[in-house]
Design a protein around this motif. Structure first.
Motif: not given
Ligand SMILES: Nc1ncnc2c1ncn2[C@@H]1O[C@H](COP(=O)(O)OP(=O)(O)OP(=O)(O)O)[C@@H](O)[C@H]1O
Ligand SMILES: [Mg+2]
Length: 323
Positions: A89-110
């Motif tokens: 959904r983030l990629a669709e919205a235009g975010a650059a979804v890097t591995d770093d971002l995935r690690r930051t958001l993992a398990g803490r996002s709704l």
């Protein structure tokens, strides 16, 4: 990420920030919001400059759990807690979804439906504790019922005693500073026709959750819900949704039923441990900047949050996929 692996702030390049709360970073995805619970902790409305390991994941995973458990009571804002679906959904919205971002958001996002928050904190209390106990103790006089912001409470109760019935004692939602209790007669001035459905939903949510918690040997002394509205099917109609977080140690006091002993304060699974430490720091006036938290206070708090997750869900907090 900080040295101890905690996340104190986030950024999602390419996505508009909706708000930065004391605990959550909120991003705007059009008709949806991404709620990212950081490891920030606030006490006395002051945000500490150190994080609590796993706190953000506990808040997020517990909220998701309770949204599932209480769906039959009232609809809520949760769309998904799945990290893969959120990344898509983030990629669709235009975010650059890097591995770093995935690690930051993992398990803490709704990923949640965007609502218009109602301007009250829907507090429900099953036990006499915290500010309600202070108010009760100050007003209790020779055998008369005590008026707690418009709710009648019988005389003769001790600190942490169970109330005869759970009570709805909402407070204002202060944009800065402390929330204040809202006299019963004023609730409709804040939320109009939603006063009755909000009270009914809050009490029903509390009873449902308290019953579930009792099965796990826990008491829910009190808790705070937030509600919002979204346009309904009929033109001009609005539907009520449970939003924000639900039944976490940040929004609730959980007590161990096995050691429950009314007549004084009870140990809880929340940030009371941090508050107690801060109360003992000489000279701190509860204004920023906050004092440093020693390692044992940080670790002890992290343990309490993880314990709350385990006790409520019956499972250990899953390992951190972002570590
Ligand atoms: N579905 C939603 N639609 C709109 N706003 C929401 C929704 N869910 C939550 N929010 C808002 O997002 C913010 C979440 O951030 P956070 O919990 O850190 O806020 P806070 O209220 O400043 O902190 P605290 O919980 O410590 O009082 C809150 O302002 C909350 O009202
Ligand atoms: Mg909040």
């Amino acid at each position: 990420m900080t040295q101890d692996g905690t996340i104190l702030s986030t950024a999602i390049p390419g996505v508009k920030r909706h708000a930065t709360g004391k605990v959550r970073d909120v991003y705007d995805l059009g008709d949806a919001l991404l709620l990212v619970a950081t490891d920030r902790i606030s006490a006395f409305d002051v945000v500490m400059h150190q994080g609590i390991p796993d706190k953000g994941r506990v808040l997020t995973q517990l909220s998701a759990y309770w949204f599932g458990q209480t769906r039959g009571v009232i609809a809520n804002h949760l769309i998904t807690a799945d990290d893969g679906a959120i990344a898509a959904r983030l990629a669709e919205a235009g975010a650059a979804v890097t591995d770093d971002l995935r690690r930051t958001l993992a398990g803490r996002s709704l990923l949640c439906s965007k609502a218009t928050p109602l301007p009250i904190e829907a507090v429900v209390r099953g036990y006499l504790s915290g500010s309600a106990w202070k108010e009760y103790a100050a007003r209790a006089k020779d055998g008369n019922p005590v008026d707690l912001w418009g709710v009648q409470v019988p005389p003769g109760l001790r600190e942490s005693d169970e109330l005869p019935e759970p009570v709805f004692t909402p407070s204002t939602k202060a944009t800065a500073g402390h929330d204040l209790p809202m006299p019963r007669a004023e609730i409709a001035q804040y939320i109009g026709d939603f006063a009755a459905p909000v009270e009914e939903a809050a009490l029903k949510l509390y009873r449902t959750a308290a019953e579930h918690a009792a099965g796990r040997g826990l008491l829910i002394a009190d808790t705070k819900f937030e509600f919002g509205t979204v346009p309904g099917k009929e033109p001009g109609a609005f539907d009520l949704l449970l939003i924000d977080e639900a039944l976490t140690p940040d929004s609730s006091r959980f007590w161990d039923a096995a050691t429950y002993a009314p007549g004084g304060p009870q140990p809880s699974f929340d940030k009371q441990f941090v508050r107690d430490y801060l109360e003992g720091v000489p000279g701190w006036d509860k204004q920023p900047p906050a004092p440093d938290l020693p390692t044992e206070i940080i670790e002890g708090t992290a343990r309490r949050y993880r314990d709350a997750y385990r006790r409520i869900t019956g499972h250990e907090l899953p390992p951190n996929k972002g570590a």
